[in-house]
Design a protein around this motif. Structure first.
Motif, mmCIF file in Angstrom:
data_model
loop_
_atom_site.group_PDB
_atom_site.id
_atom_site.type_symbol
_atom_site.label_atom_id
_atom_site.label_comp_id
_atom_site.label_asym_id
_atom_site.label_seq_id
_atom_site.Cartn_x
_atom_site.Cartn_y
_atom_site.Cartn_z
ATOM 1 N N LYS A 1 27.573 15.961 -26.297
ATOM 2 C CA LYS A 1 26.120 16.131 -26.270
ATOM 3 C C LYS A 1 25.536 15.729 -27.613
ATOM 4 N N VAL A 2 24.487 14.906 -27.588
ATOM 5 C CA VAL A 2 23.817 14.458 -28.807
ATOM 6 C C VAL A 2 22.333 14.785 -28.692
ATOM 7 N N VAL A 3 21.811 15.566 -29.651
ATOM 8 C CA VAL A 3 20.388 15.903 -29.692
ATOM 9 C C VAL A 3 19.748 15.122 -30.840
ATOM 10 N N LEU A 4 18.754 14.318 -30.504
ATOM 11 C CA LEU A 4 18.124 13.434 -31.482
ATOM 12 C C LEU A 4 16.917 14.099 -32.126
ATOM 13 N N PRO A 5 16.767 13.955 -33.436
ATOM 14 C CA PRO A 5 15.571 14.504 -34.090
ATOM 15 C C PRO A 5 14.321 13.769 -33.616
ATOM 16 N N SER B 1 13.133 18.548 -36.576
ATOM 17 C CA SER B 1 13.943 17.804 -37.543
ATOM 18 C C SER B 1 15.454 17.879 -37.344
ATOM 19 N N VAL B 2 15.949 18.499 -36.256
ATOM 20 C CA VAL B 2 17.393 18.716 -36.172
ATOM 21 C C VAL B 2 18.114 17.590 -35.422
ATOM 22 N N PHE B 3 19.294 17.278 -35.912
ATOM 23 C CA PHE B 3 20.234 16.396 -35.238
ATOM 24 C C PHE B 3 21.443 17.239 -34.881
ATOM 25 N N VAL B 4 21.872 17.167 -33.618
ATOM 26 C CA VAL B 4 22.949 18.031 -33.136
ATOM 27 C C VAL B 4 23.990 17.202 -32.396
ATOM 28 N N ILE B 5 25.267 17.492 -32.655
ATOM 29 C CA ILE B 5 26.347 16.983 -31.821
ATOM 30 C C ILE B 5 27.187 18.172 -31.376
ATOM 31 N N ARG B 6 27.405 18.265 -30.079
ATOM 32 C CA ARG B 6 28.183 19.364 -29.490
ATOM 33 C C ARG B 6 29.343 18.768 -28.706
ATOM 34 N N LEU C 1 29.659 22.908 -32.297
ATOM 35 C CA LEU C 1 28.307 22.368 -32.406
ATOM 36 C C LEU C 1 27.981 22.200 -33.888
ATOM 37 N N VAL C 2 27.521 21.014 -34.242
ATOM 38 C CA VAL C 2 27.098 20.719 -35.613
ATOM 39 C C VAL C 2 25.601 20.465 -35.580
ATOM 40 N N GLU C 3 24.849 21.234 -36.346
ATOM 41 C CA GLU C 3 23.382 21.101 -36.389
ATOM 42 C C GLU C 3 22.951 20.732 -37.804
ATOM 43 N N ALA D 1 15.243 16.797 -29.594
ATOM 44 C CA ALA D 1 15.148 18.102 -30.243
ATOM 45 C C ALA D 1 13.935 18.890 -29.749
ATOM 46 N N ASP D 2 12.936 18.198 -29.180
ATOM 47 C CA ASP D 2 11.771 18.894 -28.637
ATOM 48 C C ASP D 2 12.107 19.677 -27.370
ATOM 49 N N ALA D 3 13.132 19.203 -26.635
ATOM 50 C CA ALA D 3 13.560 19.876 -25.399
ATOM 51 C C ALA D 3 15.070 19.712 -25.280
ATOM 52 N N PRO D 4 15.832 20.461 -26.068
ATOM 53 C CA PRO D 4 17.274 20.216 -26.191
ATOM 54 C C PRO D 4 18.100 20.510 -24.940
ATOM 55 N N GLU D 5 17.483 21.016 -23.868
ATOM 56 C CA GLU D 5 18.227 21.261 -22.632
ATOM 57 C C GLU D 5 17.870 20.258 -21.540
ATOM 58 N N ALA D 6 16.954 19.348 -21.833
ATOM 59 C CA ALA D 6 16.530 18.356 -20.838
ATOM 60 C C ALA D 6 17.077 16.986 -21.230
ATOM 61 N N GLU D 7 18.049 16.498 -20.466
ATOM 62 C CA GLU D 7 18.667 15.204 -20.787
ATOM 63 C C GLU D 7 17.630 14.093 -20.686
ATOM 64 N N ILE D 8 17.714 13.152 -21.615
ATOM 65 C CA ILE D 8 16.776 12.032 -21.627
ATOM 66 C C ILE D 8 17.521 10.731 -21.368
ATOM 67 N N ALA D 9 16.788 9.734 -20.909
ATOM 68 C CA ALA D 9 17.360 8.396 -20.749
ATOM 69 C C ALA D 9 17.407 7.738 -22.123
ATOM 70 N N PHE D 10 18.587 7.351 -22.534
ATOM 71 C CA PHE D 10 18.753 6.749 -23.856
ATOM 72 C C PHE D 10 19.798 5.652 -23.747
ATOM 73 N N ASN D 11 19.396 4.453 -24.038
ATOM 74 C CA ASN D 11 20.295 3.314 -23.912
ATOM 75 C C ASN D 11 20.900 2.952 -25.260
ATOM 76 N N THR D 12 22.219 2.922 -25.311
ATOM 77 C CA THR D 12 22.886 2.398 -26.497
ATOM 78 C C THR D 12 22.834 0.877 -26.453
ATOM 79 N N ASN D 13 23.121 0.242 -27.583
ATOM 80 C CA ASN D 13 23.141 -1.220 -27.616
ATOM 81 C C ASN D 13 24.181 -1.752 -26.643
ATOM 82 N N ASP D 14 23.867 -2.863 -26.026
ATOM 83 C CA ASP D 14 24.830 -3.482 -25.123
ATOM 84 C C ASP D 14 26.035 -4.006 -25.903
#
Length: 322
Positions: free
Chosen positions: A70-74, A79-84, A173-175, A206-219
């Protein structure tokens, strides 16, 4: 990652009466830790890369490679960045030894190239962008919270600030709080860092850390020409398969940082640039076998195929790599 050891022979005609091993002076921990914090040319990239690689290693160790981290983007306002991760977590003894010890890494990482980690410094990379961050260690029905910080004399300290029962699965979890001027970099860096992960992480804001978002990594680069090589690695006493490809020439090709005569080596989840001039210089008697100009080439292989710098920002152009 199996760390490389070099056997050296020291011949001397002097009579040895006593031998001492060099060591790190614990009284100068702040200075030593400061040197390691300053070794990253891009601290944000280092933090995302190192914490992410540790999470992936935790899943490999737990046999959960297909389960996403799980990755939470600031965000602009949070302001938080999280990896779980959802690995095995750590006991308190393991936490103190591995997370708080510079140069300490799990023994399983240093005897296997299934893992990216092994230097024992990546978990501390968060200090390169912040003066404090938080660990939450989920293990056997308990969550332990540690506040990690730099004190007034720049010593790295960790305070246990909470122990509670939990029904959450094991893992870590790292915050990391992110300064406002660094937040905009996280999106593009995460798009690049997680590109080669075998299982794409789940992303959240980080505004809604329980709601998964669509996020595309580079191809990943689309190959124009590709193939495989089998290379025997004497130090490992086995053959390693190297997949190679030349990316297609297309309009948005430069978004991959390809297309300008740049060669990359992808080992595990991390992509390393090849310094072609240094490679030719170090190749010595084999330099004439290399093309005059750097080929637009991607090599994809197992961890341990070539040696990397402790910062993971570059390759080490040692005899084993060349």
């Amino acid at each position: 990652m199996i760390t490389n050891e070099t056997t050296r022979r020291c011949d001397t005609k002097l009579t040895t009466t006593e031998t001492h091993e060099y060591h790190f002076d614990a009284r100068n921990q702040a200075h030593t830790a400061g040197l390691l914090r300053e070794m990253y040319s891009d601290p944000v990239l280092a933090t995302v890369r190192e914490v992410g690689a540790n999470a992936l290693d935790a899943h490999i160790f737990a046999g959960k490679l297909e389960e996403p981290i799980k990755v939470v983007l600031p965000s602009r306002f949070n302001s938080v960045f999280v990896i779980r991760d959802y690995g095995k977590g750590l006991t308190e003894e393991e936490t103190k030894e591995l997370l708080f010890g510079y140069g300490a890494s799990g023994d399983h990482k240093r005897v296997s190239n299934s893992y990216t980690g092994g230097f024992g410094i990546g978990a501390k990379s968060c200090f390169s962008i912040t003066d404090q961050f938080t660990y939450k260690i989920y293990h056997n029905g308990t969550v332990t919270t540690w506040l990690n910080y730099l004190n007034a004399t720049n010593k790295c300290l960790a305070d246990k600030v909470g122990v509670e029962p939990t029904t959450e699965p094991d893992g870590i979890l790292v915050e990391v709080p992110v300064k406002e001027d660094l937040r905009s970099n996280f999106i593009s860096i995460c798009q690049s860092v997680f590109k080669w992960y075998p299982t794409k992480p789940r992303f959240y804001s980080a505004d809604a850390p329980e709601a998964e978002i669509a996020f595309n990594t580079n191809d990943k680069p689309e190959p124009d020409v590709q193939g495989e090589l089998s290379v025997f690695i004497e130090e490992l006493d086995r053959h390693i398969t190297v997949r190679w490809l030349i990316p297609k020439d297309r309009q948005h090709r430069n978004s991959y940082s390809y297309g300008s005569g740049q060669c990359r080596v992808v080992m595990g989840p991390i992509e390393y640039p090849v310094d072609y001039s240094t490679l030719k210089q170090k190749s010595k008697g084999h330099a004439h076998q290399l093309p005059a100009n750097c080929p637009d080439l991607v090599l994809i292989t197992d961890v341990g195929f070539v040696q990397v710098s402790p910062s993971r920002e570059a390759l080490q152009y040692s005899l084993a790599t060349v």
